[in-house]
Design a protein around this motif. Structure first.
Motif, PDB file in Angstrom:
ATOM      1  N   SER A  30       0.800  -1.217   0.000  1.00  0.00           N
ATOM      2  CA  SER A  30       0.000   0.000   0.000  1.00  0.00           C
ATOM      3  C   SER A  30       0.840   1.278   0.000  1.00  0.00           C
ATOM      4  N   ARG A  31       2.042   1.229   0.583  1.00  0.00           N
ATOM      5  CA  ARG A  31       2.897   2.411   0.564  1.00  0.00           C
ATOM      6  C   ARG A  31       3.755   2.359  -0.689  1.00  0.00           C
ATOM      7  N   ASN A  32       3.410   3.197  -1.642  1.00  0.00           N
ATOM      8  CA  ASN A  32       4.141   3.184  -2.902  1.00  0.00           C
ATOM      9  C   ASN A  32       3.970   4.517  -3.605  1.00  0.00           C
ATOM     10  N   ASN A  33       4.816   4.750  -4.561  1.00  0.00           N
ATOM     11  CA  ASN A  33       4.649   5.871  -5.477  1.00  0.00           C
ATOM     12  C   ASN A  33       4.421   5.291  -6.856  1.00  0.00           C
ATOM     13  N   MET A  34       3.560   5.945  -7.619  1.00  0.00           N
ATOM     14  CA  MET A  34       3.351   5.541  -9.006  1.00  0.00           C
ATOM     15  C   MET A  34       3.454   6.767  -9.881  1.00  0.00           C
ATOM     16  N   GLN A  44      18.294   7.400 -19.351  1.00  0.00           N
ATOM     17  CA  GLN A  44      17.551   8.207 -18.388  1.00  0.00           C
ATOM     18  C   GLN A  44      16.066   8.194 -18.681  1.00  0.00           C
ATOM     19  N   ARG A  45      15.286   8.272 -17.642  1.00  0.00           N
ATOM     20  CA  ARG A  45      13.846   8.429 -17.789  1.00  0.00           C
ATOM     21  C   ARG A  45      13.457   9.734 -17.092  1.00  0.00           C
ATOM     22  N   ASP A  46      12.724  10.549 -17.801  1.00  0.00           N
ATOM     23  CA  ASP A  46      12.343  11.858 -17.278  1.00  0.00           C
ATOM     24  C   ASP A  46      10.925  11.814 -16.721  1.00  0.00           C
ATOM     25  N   LEU A  47      10.753  12.391 -15.552  1.00  0.00           N
ATOM     26  CA  LEU A  47       9.448  12.427 -14.913  1.00  0.00           C
ATOM     27  C   LEU A  47       8.447  13.231 -15.731  1.00  0.00           C
ATOM     28  N   VAL A  48       7.258  12.650 -15.891  1.00  0.00           N
ATOM     29  CA  VAL A  48       6.124  13.408 -16.416  1.00  0.00           C
ATOM     30  C   VAL A  48       5.241  13.813 -15.235  1.00  0.00           C
ATOM     31  N   ALA A  49       4.833  12.824 -14.440  1.00  0.00           N
ATOM     32  CA  ALA A  49       4.031  13.083 -13.251  1.00  0.00           C
ATOM     33  C   ALA A  49       4.116  11.876 -12.330  1.00  0.00           C
ATOM     34  N   SER A  50       3.995  12.124 -11.039  1.00  0.00           N
ATOM     35  CA  SER A  50       3.980  11.027 -10.080  1.00  0.00           C
ATOM     36  C   SER A  50       3.030  11.357  -8.946  1.00  0.00           C
ATOM     37  N   VAL A  81      -3.107   3.861 -11.556  1.00  0.00           N
ATOM     38  CA  VAL A  81      -2.796   5.279 -11.690  1.00  0.00           C
ATOM     39  C   VAL A  81      -3.231   5.731 -13.081  1.00  0.00           C
ATOM     40  N   ASN A  82      -3.789   6.922 -13.148  1.00  0.00           N
ATOM     41  CA  ASN A  82      -4.267   7.482 -14.407  1.00  0.00           C
ATOM     42  C   ASN A  82      -3.545   8.793 -14.701  1.00  0.00           C
ATOM     43  N   LEU A  83      -3.373   9.074 -15.965  1.00  0.00           N
ATOM     44  CA  LEU A  83      -2.823  10.354 -16.382  1.00  0.00           C
ATOM     45  C   LEU A  83      -3.782  10.967 -17.385  1.00  0.00           C
ATOM     46  N   ASP A  84      -4.458  12.022 -16.986  1.00  0.00           N
ATOM     47  CA  ASP A  84      -5.349  12.744 -17.880  1.00  0.00           C
ATOM     48  C   ASP A  84      -4.569  13.851 -18.566  1.00  0.00           C
ATOM     49  N   MET A  85      -4.461  13.724 -19.867  1.00  0.00           N
ATOM     50  CA  MET A  85      -3.672  14.651 -20.678  1.00  0.00           C
ATOM     51  C   MET A  85      -4.633  15.562 -21.428  1.00  0.00           C
ATOM     52  N   LYS A  86      -4.531  16.862 -21.204  1.00  0.00           N
ATOM     53  CA  LYS A  86      -5.400  17.816 -21.874  1.00  0.00           C
ATOM     54  C   LYS A  86      -4.549  18.860 -22.590  1.00  0.00           C
ATOM     55  N   SER A  87      -5.151  19.486 -23.567  1.00  0.00           N
ATOM     56  CA  SER A  87      -4.442  20.507 -24.355  1.00  0.00           C
ATOM     57  C   SER A  87      -3.082  19.983 -24.805  1.00  0.00           C
ATOM     58  N   GLY A  94       5.482  10.744 -27.521  1.00  0.00           N
ATOM     59  CA  GLY A  94       6.530   9.902 -26.986  1.00  0.00           C
ATOM     60  C   GLY A  94       5.986   8.647 -26.340  1.00  0.00           C
ATOM     61  N   ASN A  95       6.902   7.867 -25.801  1.00  0.00           N
ATOM     62  CA  ASN A  95       6.554   6.636 -25.097  1.00  0.00           C
ATOM     63  C   ASN A  95       6.396   6.952 -23.616  1.00  0.00           C
ATOM     64  N   TYR A  96       5.235   6.698 -23.075  1.00  0.00           N
ATOM     65  CA  TYR A  96       4.946   6.989 -21.674  1.00  0.00           C
ATOM     66  C   TYR A  96       5.060   5.679 -20.887  1.00  0.00           C
ATOM     67  N   ILE A  97       5.967   5.693 -19.943  1.00  0.00           N
ATOM     68  CA  ILE A  97       6.322   4.481 -19.209  1.00  0.00           C
ATOM     69  C   ILE A  97       5.803   4.587 -17.780  1.00  0.00           C
ATOM     70  N   CYS A  98       5.076   3.569 -17.371  1.00  0.00           N
ATOM     71  CA  CYS A  98       4.535   3.543 -16.014  1.00  0.00           C
ATOM     72  C   CYS A  98       5.615   3.096 -15.029  1.00  0.00           C
ATOM     73  N   ASN A  99       5.602   3.719 -13.872  1.00  0.00           N
ATOM     74  CA  ASN A  99       6.554   3.377 -12.814  1.00  0.00           C
ATOM     75  C   ASN A  99       5.827   3.065 -11.527  1.00  0.00           C
ATOM     76  N   PHE A 100       6.288   2.022 -10.852  1.00  0.00           N
ATOM     77  CA  PHE A 100       5.814   1.674  -9.509  1.00  0.00           C
ATOM     78  C   PHE A 100       7.039   1.619  -8.622  1.00  0.00           C
ATOM     79  N   TYR A 101       7.041   2.439  -7.571  1.00  0.00           N
ATOM     80  CA  TYR A 101       8.163   2.462  -6.643  1.00  0.00           C
ATOM     81  C   TYR A 101       7.710   1.935  -5.298  1.00  0.00           C
ATOM     82  N   ASP A 102       8.298   0.792  -4.931  1.00  0.00           N
ATOM     83  CA  ASP A 102       8.006   0.178  -3.636  1.00  0.00           C
ATOM     84  C   ASP A 102       8.915   0.833  -2.604  1.00  0.00           C
ATOM     85  N   VAL A 103       8.336   1.516  -1.635  1.00  0.00           N
ATOM     86  CA  VAL A 103       9.137   2.283  -0.693  1.00  0.00           C
ATOM     87  C   VAL A 103       9.683   1.448   0.438  1.00  0.00           C
ATOM     88  N   ARG A 104       9.309   0.181   0.518  1.00  0.00           N
ATOM     89  CA  ARG A 104       9.791  -0.665   1.607  1.00  0.00           C
ATOM     90  C   ARG A 104      11.289  -0.899   1.506  1.00  0.00           C
TER      91      ARG A 104
END
Length: 121
Positions: A30-34, A44-50, A81-87, A94-104
């Motif tokens: 349950s404790r994670n970042n996506m 390198q992978r550049d952050l879009v949103a987390s 996790v959802n990413l709503d892209m507007k405008s 580009g290629n949008y890559i999903c990330n799951f970060y387990d903080v444990r």
């Protein structure tokens, strides 16, 4: 292990909208970042949103105010996790890559294969 399944990519005209979704399953906690990333220079992978498990969000300057990241609740043993892209703009292509970060423990990153977004002018 954590499995990530992305969906929602495709082609859209500039100014339009698109929604990306990513489902994390398996050894998830349950404790994670996506979040969503795009390939950068080299490996390198550049952050879009987390978004963290407590709802804190981060955005790249280039998408701030246009994209919104959110998490679905009450999904049982999976996290979405959802990413709503507007405008959208051609430079959002580009290629949008999903990330799951387990903080444990020391933390561990898991990456999806990516979903392609093409914005035409």
């Amino acid at each position: 292990q954590v499995q990530l399944v992305e969906s929602g990519g495709g082609s859209v005209q500039a100014g339009g909208s698109l929604r990306l979704s990513c489902t994390a399953s398996g050894n998830v906690f349950s404790r994670n970042n996506m979040g969503w990333y795009r390939p950068g220079p080299g490996e390198q992978r550049d952050l879009v949103a987390s978004i963290s498990s407590d709802g804190s969000t981060r955005y790249a300057d280039s998408v701030n105010g246009r994209f919104t990241i959110s998490r679905d609740t009450d999904k049982g043993a999976v996290f979405v996790v959802n990413l709503d892209m507007k405008s959208v703009k051609p430079e959002d292509t580009g290629n949008y890559i999903c990330n799951f970060y387990d903080v444990r423990g020391y933390g561990r990153n898991y990456w999806g294969k990516g979903t392609l977004v093409t914005v035409s002018s």
